[in-house]
Design an enzyme around this catalytic site. Sequence first.
Site, short mmCIF file in Angstrom:
data_model
loop_
_atom_site.label_atom_id
_atom_site.label_comp_id
_atom_site.label_asym_id
_atom_site.label_seq_id
_atom_site.Cartn_x
_atom_site.Cartn_y
_atom_site.Cartn_z
N ARG A 156 62.63 3.76 -24.47
CA ARG A 156 62.27 2.46 -24.93
C ARG A 156 61.32 2.47 -26.02
NH1 ARG A 156 60.60 -1.23 -20.10
NH2 ARG A 156 60.33 -2.79 -21.79
N GLN B 189 55.73 -12.03 -22.40
CA GLN B 189 56.12 -11.30 -21.35
C GLN B 189 56.43 -9.74 -21.85
OE1 GLN B 189 58.56 -13.27 -18.07
NE2 GLN B 189 58.90 -14.43 -20.10
N ASP C 106 56.51 -4.99 -26.38
CA ASP C 106 56.76 -4.36 -27.63
C ASP C 106 55.68 -4.36 -28.67
OD1 ASP C 106 59.77 -6.69 -28.06
OD2 ASP C 106 57.50 -7.11 -28.77
N HIS D 103 52.39 -8.70 -19.42
CA HIS D 103 52.89 -7.70 -18.50
C HIS D 103 52.44 -6.46 -19.32
CE1 HIS D 103 56.55 -10.41 -17.15
NE2 HIS D 103 55.27 -10.54 -16.44
N CYS E 107 45.88 6.75 -16.96
CA CYS E 107 45.87 7.87 -15.85
C CYS E 107 45.99 7.18 -14.52
CB CYS E 107 44.63 8.70 -16.15
SG CYS E 107 44.70 9.87 -15.04
N CYS F 206 42.46 9.01 -12.79
CA CYS F 206 41.15 8.70 -13.18
C CYS F 206 41.02 7.47 -14.08
CB CYS F 206 40.34 9.96 -14.02
SG CYS F 206 40.85 10.11 -15.89
N CYS G 174 42.08 15.01 -16.39
CA CYS G 174 42.27 15.59 -15.40
C CYS G 174 43.60 15.98 -14.85
CB CYS G 174 41.89 14.44 -14.29
SG CYS G 174 42.85 13.05 -14.18
N THR H 131 63.45 -16.30 -22.65
CA THR H 131 63.18 -15.91 -21.28
C THR H 131 64.26 -16.34 -20.17
OG1 THR H 131 61.82 -15.32 -19.49
CG2 THR H 131 61.48 -17.50 -20.61
C1 BV8 Z 1 53.44 -10.05 -8.79
C2 BV8 Z 1 57.48 -4.16 -16.58
C3 BV8 Z 1 51.86 -10.40 -7.23
C4 BV8 Z 1 57.33 -4.13 -17.82
C5 BV8 Z 1 58.53 -6.14 -15.36
C6 BV8 Z 1 58.75 -8.73 -3.91
C7 BV8 Z 1 57.79 -7.75 -4.05
C8 BV8 Z 1 57.00 -7.82 -5.10
C9 BV8 Z 1 57.03 -8.96 -5.85
C10 BV8 Z 1 57.94 -9.62 -5.65
C11 BV8 Z 1 58.95 -9.65 -4.77
N1 BV8 Z 1 60.02 -10.84 -4.99
C12 BV8 Z 1 59.55 -11.62 -5.98
C13 BV8 Z 1 58.08 -10.76 -6.56
C14 BV8 Z 1 57.56 -11.33 -7.53
C15 BV8 Z 1 58.03 -10.75 -8.84
C16 BV8 Z 1 59.34 -11.14 -9.41
O1 BV8 Z 1 59.10 -12.45 -9.94
N2 BV8 Z 1 60.42 -10.95 -8.97
C17 BV8 Z 1 61.62 -11.69 -9.73
C18 BV8 Z 1 62.81 -10.67 -10.18
C19 BV8 Z 1 62.18 -12.63 -8.38
N3 BV8 Z 1 56.92 -10.56 -9.71
C20 BV8 Z 1 56.06 -9.75 -9.64
O2 BV8 Z 1 56.20 -8.61 -8.80
C21 BV8 Z 1 54.94 -9.87 -10.79
N4 BV8 Z 1 53.87 -9.54 -9.85
O3 BV8 Z 1 53.88 -11.00 -8.60
O4 BV8 Z 1 52.12 -9.74 -8.25
C22 BV8 Z 1 52.35 -9.98 -6.11
C23 BV8 Z 1 51.73 -8.55 -5.69
C24 BV8 Z 1 52.34 -8.06 -4.58
C25 BV8 Z 1 53.29 -8.55 -3.80
C26 BV8 Z 1 53.86 -9.68 -4.10
C27 BV8 Z 1 53.37 -10.37 -5.28
C28 BV8 Z 1 55.05 -8.66 -11.84
C29 BV8 Z 1 55.92 -9.11 -12.77
C30 BV8 Z 1 56.23 -8.15 -13.90
C31 BV8 Z 1 57.12 -7.23 -13.84
N5 BV8 Z 1 57.43 -6.65 -14.72
N6 BV8 Z 1 58.65 -5.39 -16.37
C32 BV8 Z 1 58.23 -3.70 -18.64
O5 BV8 Z 1 58.81 -2.48 -18.57
O6 BV8 Z 1 58.81 -4.37 -19.58
S1 BV8 Z 1 59.19 -7.70 -15.64
C33 BV8 Z 1 60.55 -7.69 -16.59
O7 BV8 Z 1 61.23 -8.95 -16.89
C34 BV8 Z 1 60.12 -7.62 -18.32
O8 BV8 Z 1 58.57 -7.40 -18.38
C35 BV8 Z 1 60.20 -8.96 -18.67
O9 BV8 Z 1 59.06 -9.17 -19.67
C36 BV8 Z 1 60.25 -9.79 -17.67
C37 BV8 Z 1 61.20 -10.97 -17.76
O10 BV8 Z 1 62.47 -10.86 -18.62
P1 BV8 Z 1 62.78 -11.84 -19.74
O11 BV8 Z 1 61.63 -11.17 -20.85
O12 BV8 Z 1 63.09 -13.34 -19.45
O13 BV8 Z 1 64.28 -11.05 -20.24
P2 BV8 Z 1 65.49 -11.18 -19.72
O14 BV8 Z 1 66.38 -9.89 -20.06
O15 BV8 Z 1 65.59 -11.37 -18.05
O16 BV8 Z 1 66.07 -12.61 -20.09
C38 BV8 Z 1 66.57 -12.64 -21.68
C39 BV8 Z 1 66.60 -13.77 -22.08
O17 BV8 Z 1 66.72 -13.91 -23.45
C40 BV8 Z 1 67.86 -14.44 -21.48
O18 BV8 Z 1 67.67 -15.58 -21.02
C41 BV8 Z 1 68.77 -14.31 -22.59
O19 BV8 Z 1 69.92 -15.67 -22.50
C42 BV8 Z 1 68.09 -14.92 -23.76
N7 BV8 Z 1 68.34 -14.24 -25.18
C43 BV8 Z 1 68.94 -13.26 -25.37
N8 BV8 Z 1 69.27 -13.33 -26.62
C44 BV8 Z 1 68.39 -13.98 -27.28
C45 BV8 Z 1 67.86 -14.97 -26.16
N9 BV8 Z 1 67.15 -15.95 -26.36
C46 BV8 Z 1 66.71 -16.28 -27.86
N10 BV8 Z 1 67.40 -15.53 -28.99
C47 BV8 Z 1 68.05 -14.73 -28.65
N11 BV8 Z 1 68.78 -14.09 -29.72
ZN ZN Z 2 42.92 11.37 -15.64
#
Ligand code: BV8
Ligand code: ZN
Length: 243
Positions: A71, A102, A105, A120, A128, A131, A151, A189
Amino acid sequence: MRHNDLTEARELLARARSVTVLTGAGVSAESGVPTFRGSDGLWKGSSALELASPDGFARNPHKVWEWYNLRRRTLLRVRPNPGHLALAELERRVPEFGLITQNVDRLHQAAGSKNVVELHGNIWEVRCTACHAVFDRTAVELPAEPRCESCLAWLRPGVVWFGEMLPPAALQTAEAWTERCELFLLIGTSAIVWPAAGLASIAKESCAKVIEINPEETPATELADISLRGKSGELLPRILGHA
Ligand code: BV8
Ligand code: ZN
């Protein structure tokens, strides 16, 4: 009530004094950055939890870094698209403007957006795992097994993984901007990752108008006052009166 009305969206934006935007991967799609859940989605094949969670990283750090290095390499050759540029121009027009993303990039910043909150984290920063030193490795090609220079423990991408808390300050700012705004734009999103997805309901409750831009319907579409079916790189310039 929602209808596909570009004119009303343009008028609302022309009059708005306070605008908050929440973007997702869709705004970077027209720059050539794959989204997560689309047909060309980044998650295809592997599950999100394998590639974007602490357990997945602990189980197979090589595989996770292979994915993040791929990526990072993709991002080296992409540029902001007209959607990013339109949002940077909107910020210059509106007295009170906040951009919550979210995306990891940093294309909003590259397009000139200033008031940006990254819910995010970002893909260029690395941390790290032992550390907790933080390093800016923007546009740097990392080795297959990035190690901390002080480290020697594994480095990890500076992003928020599933199951991890969002940076508290970022989330608080995002919620404050959402509560205060009169116009909330929800762009590119799938609105299924929480707590980011919850911001649209907070906007709705704070009696803001909600405008969604997405080629497809999302779980947030029903709460939008206006839901424009289309690409952000095409619709945003038109809403700003360009095209
Ligand atoms: C949290 C990493 C509290 C960075 C990402 C079980 C265990 C733990 C947590 C959970 C669980 N079940 C649910 C949860 C909560 C979980 C969650 O929401 N899960 C979802 C799947 C149900 N959330 C979390 O875990 C968050 N933390 O809740 O902490 C906690 C703590 C402990 C225990 C419980 C809770 C952390 C969320 C962050 C996760 N990290 N990625 C990276 O590598 O990028 S998430 C990942 O999805 C990306 O970061 C991205 O930002 C995010 C959202 O996706 P989108 O940006 O919407 O992209 P997507 O592809 O989905 O959609 C694109 C859209 O664009 C589409 O609609 C499409 O139609 C549209 N599109 C396409 N082309 C265009 C367009 N629109 C306009 N123009 C175009 N041209
Ligand atoms: Zn370190």
